[in-house]
Design a protein around this motif. Sequence first.
Motif, PDB file in Angstrom:
ATOM      1  N   GLY A 128       1.713   5.618   6.476  1.00 55.56           N
ATOM      2  CA  GLY A 128       0.514   5.151   5.795  1.00 55.56           C
ATOM      3  C   GLY A 128      -0.769   5.827   6.223  1.00 55.56           C
ATOM      4  O   GLY A 128      -1.856   5.426   5.795  1.00 55.56           O
ATOM      5  N   LYS A 129      -0.687   6.837   7.084  1.00 56.13           N
ATOM      6  CA  LYS A 129      -1.891   7.499   7.588  1.00 56.13           C
ATOM      7  C   LYS A 129      -2.340   8.602   6.637  1.00 56.13           C
ATOM      8  O   LYS A 129      -1.533   9.277   6.020  1.00 56.13           O
ATOM      9  N   VAL A 130      -3.663   8.760   6.545  1.00 56.82           N
ATOM     10  CA  VAL A 130      -4.220   9.819   5.701  1.00 56.82           C
ATOM     11  C   VAL A 130      -3.801  11.167   6.273  1.00 56.82           C
ATOM     12  O   VAL A 130      -4.032  11.451   7.458  1.00 56.82           O
ATOM     13  N   PRO A 131      -3.158  12.010   5.477  1.00 56.72           N
ATOM     14  CA  PRO A 131      -2.664  13.294   5.998  1.00 56.72           C
ATOM     15  C   PRO A 131      -3.793  14.288   6.239  1.00 56.72           C
ATOM     16  O   PRO A 131      -4.854  14.209   5.618  1.00 56.72           O
ATOM     17  N   THR A 132      -3.571  15.185   7.145  1.00 59.00           N
ATOM     18  CA  THR A 132      -4.527  16.258   7.400  1.00 59.00           C
ATOM     19  C   THR A 132      -4.444  17.294   6.280  1.00 59.00           C
ATOM     20  O   THR A 132      -3.488  17.305   5.505  1.00 59.00           O
ATOM     21  N   ASP A 133      -5.438  18.166   6.230  1.00 53.79           N
ATOM     22  CA  ASP A 133      -5.413  19.233   5.235  1.00 53.79           C
ATOM     23  C   ASP A 133      -4.180  20.112   5.432  1.00 53.79           C
ATOM     24  O   ASP A 133      -3.586  20.599   4.464  1.00 53.79           O
ATOM     25  N   SER A 134      -3.784  20.306   6.682  1.00 55.33           N
ATOM     26  CA  SER A 134      -2.626  21.157   6.973  1.00 55.33           C
ATOM     27  C   SER A 134      -1.352  20.550   6.408  1.00 55.33           C
ATOM     28  O   SER A 134      -0.499  21.254   5.860  1.00 55.33           O
ATOM     29  N   ARG A 135      -1.201  19.219   6.555  1.00 59.38           N
ATOM     30  CA  ARG A 135       0.011  18.581   6.033  1.00 59.38           C
ATOM     31  C   ARG A 135       0.021  18.625   4.505  1.00 59.38           C
ATOM     32  O   ARG A 135       1.071  18.893   3.895  1.00 59.38           O
TER      33      ARG A 135
END
Length: 278
Positions: A34-41
């Motif tokens: 449920g965590k906001v993903p990083t730009d890399s992910r």
Amino acid sequence: MKVMLARGMTFPYASELLKSLFVEVADRDFRLDGKVPTDSRVSLVSGVHRKEVSRLREVLESGEESVPEVISLGAQVVAQWMGAAPYVDEGGHPRPLARFASEGAELSFEALVARVNRDIRPRVVLDEWLRLGVVEIDEDGRIRLHAGAFVPSKGFDEMSFYFGHNVHDHAAAAAHNLLGGEPPFMERSVHYDGLSADAVAQLARQASTLGMEALVAVNKNALSLTKRGGTTSLPRQRMTFGVYFYAEASDEAAAEAPPAVSKAVAAKPPGRPSRKKA
């Protein structure tokens, strides 16, 4: 594709739009815990370059569906007109309405619009609906709902909204079922090949009649449930129920086949994609 090219939407524009969709879905639907993903992910999942991901995420911050004002108000007014007393007759059809409350009291277009929004002038709504082909004025000066549901026949922006909304929800239901989502959504169809033009015309009329009956019935029930309201701790949900009919010329082989060879195929139960034999 035909609509895109007809409206001047070039490949570079479509490519940019598709890129933003990849980023949006990777961001929203492929989160870990449920965590906001990083730009890399997001870049890893979508295949879009990280710098582009950062730029596109800023553009997509709101994520809200933009609804033209005429759609938002109009859908509510038509829902009342098609599903609430006293605006429907004994057969469940929308009644023709007097223009002013001084002429028809509650059975007037003026009273109907005021029932939904008292801050907007009924004349403004009427003029816009006449322009869009949603209503017409009969010989007696009464206003009749021209479309069976609020689907404007002239305004491209308004029609585009429903085009995007309906295509999205239909495709989303099919994708949910294809990926094994539970419970599956209703997503079925009946399709024949090798029919005559007269037969297709007859089926189109039947589909239109039965489809509108189903839409009106669901609208009436939804309106009743909305009025019932009630508080709940559960998140609110939205729904879409739709019907469609499409026909085109068969390919030469199918067109030359005798009617007895034509086949009717009902879609498999939701969630079970059909398989063709080799």
